[in-house]
Design a protein around this motif. Structure first.
Motif, short mmCIF file in Angstrom:
data_model
loop_
_atom_site.label_atom_id
_atom_site.label_comp_id
_atom_site.label_asym_id
_atom_site.label_seq_id
_atom_site.Cartn_x
_atom_site.Cartn_y
_atom_site.Cartn_z
N MET A 258 0.82 -1.21 0.00
CA MET A 258 0.00 0.00 0.00
C MET A 258 0.85 1.26 0.00
O MET A 258 1.91 1.30 0.62
N THR A 259 0.34 2.27 -0.66
CA THR A 259 0.80 3.64 -0.50
C THR A 259 -0.40 4.46 -0.06
O THR A 259 -1.55 4.01 -0.21
N PRO A 260 -0.19 5.65 0.49
CA PRO A 260 -1.35 6.46 0.84
C PRO A 260 -2.31 6.66 -0.33
O PRO A 260 -3.53 6.56 -0.17
N GLN A 261 -1.76 6.90 -1.53
CA GLN A 261 -2.64 7.13 -2.67
C GLN A 261 -3.38 5.87 -3.09
O GLN A 261 -4.57 5.89 -3.41
N SER A 262 -2.69 4.72 -3.06
CA SER A 262 -3.38 3.49 -3.44
C SER A 262 -4.46 3.13 -2.42
O SER A 262 -5.52 2.60 -2.79
N ALA A 263 -4.21 3.42 -1.15
CA ALA A 263 -5.23 3.17 -0.13
C ALA A 263 -6.45 4.05 -0.38
O ALA A 263 -7.59 3.58 -0.30
N ARG A 264 -6.22 5.31 -0.71
CA ARG A 264 -7.33 6.21 -1.00
C ARG A 264 -8.09 5.76 -2.25
O ARG A 264 -9.33 5.74 -2.27
N ALA B 238 -5.35 16.34 12.01
CA ALA B 238 -6.73 15.82 11.94
C ALA B 238 -7.51 16.19 13.19
O ALA B 238 -8.68 16.60 13.11
N PHE B 239 -6.88 16.04 14.36
CA PHE B 239 -7.56 16.42 15.59
C PHE B 239 -7.90 17.91 15.60
O PHE B 239 -9.02 18.30 15.96
N GLU B 240 -6.95 18.75 15.23
CA GLU B 240 -7.20 20.19 15.24
C GLU B 240 -8.33 20.56 14.28
O GLU B 240 -9.16 21.43 14.59
N ASP B 241 -8.37 19.88 13.13
CA ASP B 241 -9.47 20.12 12.19
C ASP B 241 -10.80 19.70 12.79
O ASP B 241 -11.81 20.40 12.66
N ALA B 242 -10.82 18.54 13.43
CA ALA B 242 -12.06 18.02 13.99
C ALA B 242 -12.62 18.95 15.06
O ALA B 242 -13.81 19.29 15.05
N ARG C 133 -7.95 17.16 7.23
CA ARG C 133 -6.66 16.92 6.57
C ARG C 133 -6.10 15.56 6.98
O ARG C 133 -6.24 15.13 8.11
N ARG C 134 -5.45 14.91 6.01
CA ARG C 134 -5.00 13.54 6.22
C ARG C 134 -3.48 13.44 6.15
O ARG C 134 -2.82 14.19 5.45
N PRO C 135 -2.94 12.44 6.88
CA PRO C 135 -1.51 12.15 6.75
C PRO C 135 -1.27 11.29 5.52
O PRO C 135 -2.21 10.65 5.02
N PRO C 136 -0.05 11.22 5.04
CA PRO C 136 1.16 11.81 5.61
C PRO C 136 1.37 13.28 5.26
O PRO C 136 2.29 13.89 5.78
N GLU C 137 0.50 13.85 4.41
CA GLU C 137 0.69 15.26 4.07
C GLU C 137 0.57 16.15 5.30
O GLU C 137 1.31 17.12 5.46
N VAL D 269 -5.80 8.15 7.02
CA VAL D 269 -5.08 8.32 5.76
C VAL D 269 -6.00 8.28 4.55
O VAL D 269 -5.83 9.05 3.60
N ALA D 270 -6.98 7.38 4.54
CA ALA D 270 -7.56 6.95 3.27
C ALA D 270 -9.00 7.37 3.00
O ALA D 270 -9.38 7.51 1.85
N GLY D 271 -9.84 7.53 4.01
CA GLY D 271 -11.24 7.81 3.74
C GLY D 271 -11.49 9.26 3.38
O GLY D 271 -10.60 10.11 3.45
N ASP D 272 -12.73 9.54 2.97
CA ASP D 272 -13.13 10.91 2.68
C ASP D 272 -14.65 11.01 2.70
O ASP D 272 -15.35 10.04 3.04
N ILE D 273 -15.16 12.15 2.32
CA ILE D 273 -16.61 12.36 2.32
C ILE D 273 -17.32 11.37 1.40
O ILE D 273 -18.38 10.85 1.72
N GLU D 274 -16.72 11.10 0.25
CA GLU D 274 -17.36 10.22 -0.72
C GLU D 274 -17.41 8.78 -0.24
O GLU D 274 -18.42 8.08 -0.41
N THR D 275 -16.33 8.29 0.35
CA THR D 275 -16.31 6.89 0.78
C THR D 275 -17.32 6.62 1.89
O THR D 275 -17.77 5.48 2.05
N HIS D 276 -17.67 7.66 2.63
CA HIS D 276 -18.59 7.49 3.76
C HIS D 276 -19.92 8.21 3.54
O HIS D 276 -20.65 8.48 4.49
N ASP D 277 -20.25 8.46 2.29
CA ASP D 277 -21.50 9.14 1.97
C ASP D 277 -22.71 8.35 2.46
O ASP D 277 -23.64 8.92 3.05
N ARG D 278 -22.73 7.06 2.25
CA ARG D 278 -23.89 6.26 2.65
C ARG D 278 -24.02 6.19 4.17
O ARG D 278 -25.14 6.21 4.70
N GLN D 279 -22.90 6.12 4.86
CA GLN D 279 -22.98 6.12 6.32
C GLN D 279 -23.58 7.43 6.84
O GLN D 279 -24.39 7.44 7.77
#
Length: 320
Positions: free
Chosen positions: A24-30, A125-129, A115-119, A87-97
């Motif tokens: 896996m890489t971060p991009q492949s996981a996403r 992520a905590f500060e954003d939340a 914001r996600r790591p590793p960037e 690292v990997a999820g986003d709004i689209e992946t969790h739209d149904r939830q």
């Protein structure tokens, strides 16, 4: 005796992504999580009256977010944080939830794209939340919500962010009506690689491999989220290590029996209870990590997720 693995889910596991961190890489996981979400395109998403892309404040500037609601009258408001190992999820992946959460609780649901790591590593992520919840609390009437009925929710890494944000809200004087922590990450010390720390949670050995989320994948996620392993001692990473859990919002905590994170989630539920926090705990018999996203296929998963959301609705309707 625990319930056996749901046979429907057993057939799904080989089709799920993120099971081999060596490749896996971060991009492949996403990309793999996005592809999984796209593969369900033929199944209509749960219908809600309003879906609106908005912005909310983050720790370092505006963040994309998506608002869901099923009516027009003032309603409880839930800030939702997606999973994906930070690292990997986003709004689209969790739209149904997010849609199911809005439908089954009647709340305005705002899903936040932190914001996600590793960037951006911890504490980004905590500060954003926390910034997003604070902003939504201050602007809740704009969204048709009610500040007295504000809750946080999230699954996996999102459950970690919901739990840590609930602690920060208590400390900041923001009263929450409830928190829904779905198979949350609660204790990261040792980054799932330390034998001594892993021994504290038998599920890390019992479910280390073979049930979608692996212990090795959790180690991979932590390696991307934490720039310094000592950050795992910080309650903003490991809420189970917070100095005090007293005065937190009532909680619904769910785990999955066949999940390496099961025992730390159960430990967090017990710690909340010991601190005097009202808790309802669902252990997820027969289920794996990620089952909130498997309700279209598994009746066992759908029923368990619905029970947890119904309990969360009761907290929201009761108010802070």
């Amino acid at each position: 005796m625990p319930a056996p693995l749901d046979p429907v889910i057993a057939q799904i596991i080989p089709l799920l992504p993120l099971r081999d961190p060596t490749a896996m890489t971060p991009q492949s996981a996403r990309d793999s999580l996005r592809a999984l979400a796209a593969s369900r395109a033929a199944i209509p998403p749960p219908p809600v009256e309003t879906v609106q892309d908005i912005e909310v404040s983050g720790g370092a500037g505006p963040l994309p977010a998506r608002l869901y609601r099923i009516g027009t009258t003032p309603a409880p408001t839930v800030v939702f944080f997606h999973g994906g190992g930070w690292v990997a999820g986003d709004i689209e992946t969790h739209d149904r939830q997010a849609r199911n959460l809005a439908i089954e609780t009647g709340a305005v649901v705002i899903s936040v794209d932190y914001r996600r790591p590793p960037e951006t590593r911890f504490p980004g992520a905590f500060e954003d939340a926390f910034a997003a919840v604070s902003d939504i609390f201050n602007r809740v009437a704009e969204f048709g919500g009610d500040a007295k009925r504000l809750g946080v929710a999230g699954d996996s890494a999102g459950g970690n962010l919901a739990a840590t944000t609930a602690i920060a809200c208590r400390d900041a004087g923001i009263r929450l009506a409830g928190q829904l922590l779905v198979y949350p990450v609660t204790d990261v010390l040792g980054a799932y690689a330390d034998a001594g720390e892993n021994a504290r949670y038998p599920s890390r050995a019992e479910n280390a491999d073979g049930y979608f989320l692996t212990r090795a994948t959790m180690e991979w996620f932590c390696g991307h989220y934490l720039a310094d392993p000592n950050h795992a001692l910080d309650w903003r990473v490991s809420p189970l290590r917070a100095p005090s859990l007293k005065g937190l919002a009532p909680a619904i905590v769910t785990t999955a029996w066949f999940d390496p994170l099961r025992d730390e989630g159960a430990a967090y539920a017990r710690a909340l209870e010991a601190a005097g926090v009202p808790v309802k705990y669902h252990e997820g018999p027969g289920l794996i990590h990620g089952y909130f996203g498997l309700g279209d296929a598994s009746e066992v998963a759908r029923a368990e997720a619905q029970r947890a959301r119904a309990d969360f609705k009761a907290l929201l309707m009761r108010g802070a």
